[in-house]
Scaffold this motif. Structure first.
Motif, PDB file in Angstrom:
ATOM      1  N   ARG A  44      43.673  43.496  43.900  1.00 36.65           N
ATOM      2  CA  ARG A  44      44.427  42.323  43.464  1.00 36.65           C
ATOM      3  C   ARG A  44      45.875  42.508  43.897  1.00 36.65           C
ATOM      4  O   ARG A  44      46.476  43.555  43.650  1.00 36.65           O
ATOM      5  CB  ARG A  44      44.350  42.179  41.939  1.00 36.65           C
ATOM      6  N   VAL A  51      42.751  38.069  45.216  1.00 38.31           N
ATOM      7  CA  VAL A  51      41.774  39.107  44.874  1.00 38.31           C
ATOM      8  C   VAL A  51      40.745  39.209  46.003  1.00 38.31           C
ATOM      9  O   VAL A  51      40.099  38.215  46.353  1.00 38.31           O
ATOM     10  CB  VAL A  51      41.077  38.787  43.531  1.00 38.31           C
ATOM     11  N   VAL A  72      35.300  42.570  39.277  1.00 43.75           N
ATOM     12  CA  VAL A  72      34.906  41.171  39.535  1.00 43.75           C
ATOM     13  C   VAL A  72      33.381  41.049  39.431  1.00 43.75           C
ATOM     14  O   VAL A  72      32.669  42.053  39.392  1.00 43.75           O
ATOM     15  CB  VAL A  72      35.384  40.682  40.922  1.00 43.75           C
ATOM     16  N   ASP A 109      32.706  35.735  40.763  1.00 43.67           N
ATOM     17  CA  ASP A 109      33.640  35.278  39.737  1.00 43.67           C
ATOM     18  C   ASP A 109      34.844  36.213  39.709  1.00 43.67           C
ATOM     19  O   ASP A 109      34.683  37.440  39.692  1.00 43.67           O
ATOM     20  CB  ASP A 109      32.949  35.280  38.363  1.00 43.67           C
ATOM     21  N   GLY A 110      36.022  35.647  39.761  1.00 44.75           N
ATOM     22  CA  GLY A 110      37.256  36.441  39.720  1.00 44.75           C
ATOM     23  C   GLY A 110      37.785  36.805  41.092  1.00 44.75           C
ATOM     24  O   GLY A 110      38.809  37.480  41.202  1.00 44.75           O
ATOM     25  N   CYS A 111      37.089  36.368  42.145  1.00 41.48           N
ATOM     26  CA  CYS A 111      37.487  36.729  43.514  1.00 41.48           C
ATOM     27  C   CYS A 111      38.027  35.517  44.272  1.00 41.48           C
ATOM     28  O   CYS A 111      37.599  34.390  44.022  1.00 41.48           O
ATOM     29  CB  CYS A 111      36.265  37.215  44.291  1.00 41.48           C
TER      30      CYS A 111
END
Ligand SMILES: [Zn+2]
Lengths: 157, 381
Positions: A44, A51, A72, A109-111
């Motif tokens: 990150r 990310v 992630v 998710d989160g990337c």
């Protein structure tokens, strides 16, 4: 003297050149976390928050160092996919992989970027862009400290 | 700044397996053909730039195999390990540096001598992508699906590209794959990596191509039909497939904008007369046409449906049959430049675009079009 009727020869050489590639620090931590904890780590950026998976030492958006790793996935969204019907010799095992098999490109998710990986195609009818998917890890004893410690992604119902 | 022109081109016929020639002989064939065409010899060449790949050829410096064949002894020969369009750029820069008056640009490749799937896999990063067994076809298939879905297109739309290009290839004596078929026929070819079928995917070819570049004050020594390099743009995108939006290509848009601006082109759709694109897969002709500003995004198919890009249309795209007709890695981009030059010299034979004076030639390399090079050529200075 040669005549045009003579068939030219092939000289066959099988080149076996071993290499050991340094994975670098962020990717080494990523591979160890996959193997030991079944966790997917990404880098990150402190500067632009981007990310990236697999993690890099520096940001591909703003070119700053990215020392921070975050977890992630393991769920995500299928961005595109293909069912492969041509035979492929696995460069790591030397064995031909059975066809057909699936590839997908997944937004974890989160990337902010995407992860290309194997896709479980046992239920062909559920394959669609936008479908939710989840990482399935290899059994712990079968893990080899490689990206393939994620066995594949499977479609979530 | 000096102007640089293409003063001669030569290419082999392309075939799946040219066992009769090794790399040096393949290169010699085209260099000898060019020298005879221009009535020149080895001493007329100031320097050489080649394009090929060490990995593909299985030797540490692939150009060593062709150095004697291109006449490089006691001269400067250098190589790009990338598409031939970039060798043209490098060759032009060497002239513009003031050090050389002429550059011979050659690309060679034989897909028959290695395992194309394994070599395609080796394009990917050894640490985090090769294990998955990706190759260029699998990557192209995922791009095709993403593109089709985004713009509500179908496999039948891809088949229209195949029908046009393989049909054009029937007029090109150098093409490897040429077919007069219908959309229905194309849709019957084997599904290789869905949605891509056998005919949507460029064949693997062996062959070579060469051209000679000359500084403007030397041009008349070689030809009275020079083809001027009037614009060029070269950009690349992130290497890792997951770092890119595969439904578009910012690097191609930028390369096109740069080339158009250098050549003074404002409306490419109206100002260009002929386009040769590097489309390894049928969907890429549609994508690249759009990103080159020839159609709205997602509407590249309209260029084919309305007949604009067919042979005899307002702006023929891939009149030679393009890369679907023959695909020698790293050579195919140089062939696009050579084909564009032939069109502008009025020497394209049965697939000549009448009165063509401005052409676009495009090359790409890397999975799903990581790197793009756009050339604008003109037969007017
Ligand atoms: Zn950043």
């Amino acid at each position: 003297m040669s005549t045009p009727k003579e068939k030219p020869l092939y000289i066959s050489i099988k080149t076996d050149l071993p290499y050991a590639y340094s994975a670098g620090r962020p990717l080494s931590r990523f591979l160890v976390a996959l193997r030991d904890e079944a966790k997917i780590l990404a880098s990150r950026c402190n500067q632009c928050s981007y990310v990236l998976v697999p993690p890099r030492a520096f940001c591909t958006q703003c070119h700053k160092l990215t020392p921070e790793l975050v977890e992630v996935g393991p769920r995500g969204t299928l961005e595109t996919f293909s069912v492969i019907n041509f035979p492929f010799i696995d460069p790591f095992t030397g064995l031909e992989r059975p066809v057909p098999y699936g590839y997908g490109i997944i937004k974890l998710d989160g990337c902010d970027n995407l992860l290309p990986h194997f896709l479980d195609i046992s239920d062909h009818t559920k394959l669609a862009i936008g479908q939710r998917v989840e990482a399935v890890f290899e059994e712990k004893e079968n893990r080899t400290t490689a990206l393939t410690d994620i066995k594949h992604f499977r479609v979530l119902i | 700044m000096h102007r640089v022109a293409i003063v001669g081109v030569a290419q082999t016929k392309f075939a799946a397996e040219k066992i009769d020639q090794n790399y040096a002989e393949l290169a010699y064939e085209v260099v000898d053909s060019l020298f005879n065409q221009l009535g020149i010899g080895h001493s007329d060449i100031d320097n050489i730039v080649t394009a090929s790949s060490d990995f593909w050829d299985g030797r540490t410096i692939s150009s060593m195999a062709v150095q004697d064949a291109v006449g490089a002894w006691l001269k400067s020969e250098t190589k790009v390990s990338s598409d031939g369009t970039l060798a043209v750029l490098y060759g032009m820069m060497r002239i513009l540096s003031g050090s050389f008056g002429t550059t011979l640009v050659l690309a060679h490749s034989k897909s028959s001598e290695g395992n194309q799937t394994m070599l395609g896999n080796a394009v990917f990063d050894p640490i985090y992508q090769r294990q998955l067994g990706f190759d260029l076809v699998a990557a192209g298939a995922m791009q095709a699906r993403a593109y089709l879905e985004k713009y509500n297109l179908t496999e039948a739309d891809l088949a229209e590209v195949v029908v046009k290009n393989l049909g054009n290839a029937t007029y090109n004596p150098n093409a490897q794959r040429a077919m007069s078929i219908t959309v229905e026929d194309a849709l019957k070819s084997n599904l290789v990596a869905d949605p891509l079928r056998e005919l949507d995917i460029a064949p693997n070819s062996d062959g070579a191509c060469v051209l000679l570049l000359a500084r403007e004050d030397l041009v008349s020594k070689f030809t009275d039909k020079p083809v001027w390099l009037t614009g060029v743009g070269h950009y690349q995108d992130n290497y890792y497939l997951g770092d890119r939006d595969l439904t578009t290509s910012k690097s191609l848009e930028k390369a096109a904008a740069k080339a158009y601006s250098m050549a003074g082109i404002i409306n490419p759709r109206k100002e260009l007369n002929v386009v040769e694109l590097y489309d390894t897969f049928s969907h890429q002709e549609l994508m690249w046409s759009e990103l080159l500003g020839l159609a709205e995004r997602g509407r590249g198919i309209d260029l084919i449906r309305s007949g604009v890009t067919k042979l005899g249309g307002e702006l023929p795209v891939n009149p030679s049959g393009g890369v679907l007709g023959a695909h020698a890695m790293f050579v195919a981009g140089l062939v696009r430049v050579a084909e564009a030059a032939l069109q502008l010299r009025g020497e394209a034979g049965a697939y000549q675009v009448e009165g063509a004076s401005k052409a676009l030639a495009h090359g790409t390399v890397g999975p799903c079009g990581q790197t793009h090079c756009v050339w604008i050529l003109s037969n007017e200075k």
